[in-house]
Design a protein around this motif. Structure first.
Motif, short mmCIF file in Angstrom:
data_model
loop_
_atom_site.label_atom_id
_atom_site.label_comp_id
_atom_site.label_asym_id
_atom_site.label_seq_id
_atom_site.Cartn_x
_atom_site.Cartn_y
_atom_site.Cartn_z
N CYS A 8 0.85 -1.19 0.00
CA CYS A 8 0.00 0.00 0.00
C CYS A 8 0.89 1.25 0.00
O CYS A 8 1.80 1.35 0.82
CB CYS A 8 -0.89 0.00 1.23
SG CYS A 8 -1.86 1.51 1.42
N ALA A 16 -2.83 -5.79 0.67
CA ALA A 16 -3.68 -5.20 -0.37
C ALA A 16 -4.31 -6.30 -1.22
O ALA A 16 -3.74 -7.37 -1.39
CB ALA A 16 -2.86 -4.26 -1.24
N GLU A 18 -7.23 -7.01 -4.76
CA GLU A 18 -7.89 -6.43 -5.93
C GLU A 18 -9.39 -6.39 -5.72
O GLU A 18 -9.99 -7.34 -5.19
CB GLU A 18 -7.59 -7.26 -7.17
CG GLU A 18 -6.16 -7.15 -7.63
CD GLU A 18 -5.94 -7.91 -8.93
OE1 GLU A 18 -6.84 -7.90 -9.79
OE2 GLU A 18 -4.84 -8.49 -9.06
N MET A 19 -10.01 -5.28 -6.13
CA MET A 19 -11.46 -5.15 -6.13
C MET A 19 -11.83 -4.45 -7.42
O MET A 19 -11.69 -3.23 -7.55
CB MET A 19 -11.96 -4.35 -4.93
CG MET A 19 -13.48 -4.31 -4.84
SD MET A 19 -14.15 -3.69 -3.30
CE MET A 19 -13.53 -2.03 -3.27
N LEU A 22 -9.38 -1.77 -9.18
CA LEU A 22 -8.58 -1.08 -8.17
C LEU A 22 -7.90 -2.05 -7.22
O LEU A 22 -8.32 -3.19 -7.08
CB LEU A 22 -9.46 -0.13 -7.35
CG LEU A 22 -10.12 1.03 -8.09
CD1 LEU A 22 -11.02 1.79 -7.14
CD2 LEU A 22 -9.06 1.96 -8.66
N LEU A 23 -6.86 -1.57 -6.56
CA LEU A 23 -6.25 -2.28 -5.44
C LEU A 23 -6.73 -1.58 -4.17
O LEU A 23 -6.84 -0.35 -4.12
CB LEU A 23 -4.73 -2.23 -5.53
CG LEU A 23 -4.12 -2.98 -6.70
CD1 LEU A 23 -2.64 -2.65 -6.83
CD2 LEU A 23 -4.30 -4.47 -6.52
N VAL A 24 -7.02 -2.35 -3.12
CA VAL A 24 -7.56 -1.81 -1.88
C VAL A 24 -6.72 -2.30 -0.70
O VAL A 24 -6.33 -3.46 -0.65
CB VAL A 24 -9.03 -2.25 -1.68
CG1 VAL A 24 -9.59 -1.71 -0.38
CG2 VAL A 24 -9.88 -1.82 -2.85
N CYS A 25 -6.47 -1.41 0.25
CA CYS A 25 -5.75 -1.77 1.47
C CYS A 25 -6.76 -1.89 2.60
O CYS A 25 -7.43 -0.92 2.95
CB CYS A 25 -4.71 -0.70 1.81
SG CYS A 25 -3.88 -1.02 3.38
N HIS A 30 -7.15 2.76 1.81
CA HIS A 30 -6.69 3.47 0.62
C HIS A 30 -6.97 2.62 -0.63
O HIS A 30 -6.80 1.42 -0.62
CB HIS A 30 -5.18 3.75 0.72
CG HIS A 30 -4.63 4.50 -0.44
ND1 HIS A 30 -4.97 5.80 -0.71
CD2 HIS A 30 -3.75 4.13 -1.41
CE1 HIS A 30 -4.32 6.20 -1.79
NE2 HIS A 30 -3.58 5.21 -2.23
N GLU A 31 -7.43 3.28 -1.69
CA GLU A 31 -7.68 2.62 -2.97
C GLU A 31 -6.83 3.28 -4.04
O GLU A 31 -6.67 4.50 -4.06
CB GLU A 31 -9.15 2.75 -3.35
CG GLU A 31 -10.10 2.07 -2.38
CD GLU A 31 -11.56 2.23 -2.78
OE1 GLU A 31 -11.85 2.94 -3.77
OE2 GLU A 31 -12.41 1.66 -2.10
N TRP A 32 -6.25 2.48 -4.94
CA TRP A 32 -5.44 2.99 -6.02
C TRP A 32 -5.48 2.03 -7.19
O TRP A 32 -5.84 0.88 -7.04
CB TRP A 32 -4.01 3.26 -5.55
CG TRP A 32 -3.19 2.04 -5.28
CD1 TRP A 32 -2.26 1.48 -6.10
CD2 TRP A 32 -3.20 1.22 -4.11
NE1 TRP A 32 -1.70 0.38 -5.51
CE2 TRP A 32 -2.26 0.18 -4.29
CE3 TRP A 32 -3.92 1.25 -2.92
CZ2 TRP A 32 -2.02 -0.80 -3.33
CZ3 TRP A 32 -3.68 0.27 -1.97
CH2 TRP A 32 -2.74 -0.73 -2.17
N SER A 33 -5.11 2.54 -8.38
CA SER A 33 -5.10 1.68 -9.56
C SER A 33 -3.72 1.05 -9.71
O SER A 33 -2.72 1.63 -9.28
CB SER A 33 -5.46 2.48 -10.81
OG SER A 33 -4.44 3.39 -11.12
#
Length: 118
Positions: A8, A16, A18-19, A22-25, A30-33
């Motif tokens: 993360c 982390a 995958e959703m 996106l990747l999610v912690c 926190h969410e990010w691509s």
């Protein structure tokens, strides 16, 4: 192992997942691509943090506090010479670029200008 998710970028958690796209912690939310993760990891390599005498600091180093630091809510503060183990470098927050746990005080943010690498 290409199926391992990256750390993360906010809290460096290894949990982390995958959703969708996106990747999610789960630790900090926190969410990010995945594309952002690639550019962030390249940016982290170029960041250099040095201690009070110019030594390069990295995650996991042990440092010694060089000057006494007043701590809000504590009558004594952190004395010069206090050893701090296992620091974690973070993006600067009000000039504080080290996240650590200080014995007797708990989690703290410190400035790299007031510590010396051991």
């Amino acid at each position: 192992m290409p199926d391992v998710a990256p750390l993360c970028p906010e809290c460096s958690s290894e949990h982390a997942y995958e959703m969708g796209a996106l990747l999610v912690c789960p630790m900090c939310g926190h969410e990010w691509s995945p594309e952002d993760a690639l550019t962030d990891s390249d940016g982290d390599v170029s960041r250099v943090v040095k201690d009070a005498v110019g030594n390069l600091l990295v995650d996991g180093d042990s440092v010694v506090v060089t000057t006494s630091i007043k701590v809000k809510g504590s009558p004594s503060g952190i004395k010069a010479g206090t050893k701090v183990r296992g620091i974690r470098l973070i993006d600067p927050i009000n000039g504080h670029d080290i996240d650590c746990k200080v014995d007797g005080f708990g989690a703290m943010l410190l400035k790299s200008s007031v510590v010396k690498k051991v």
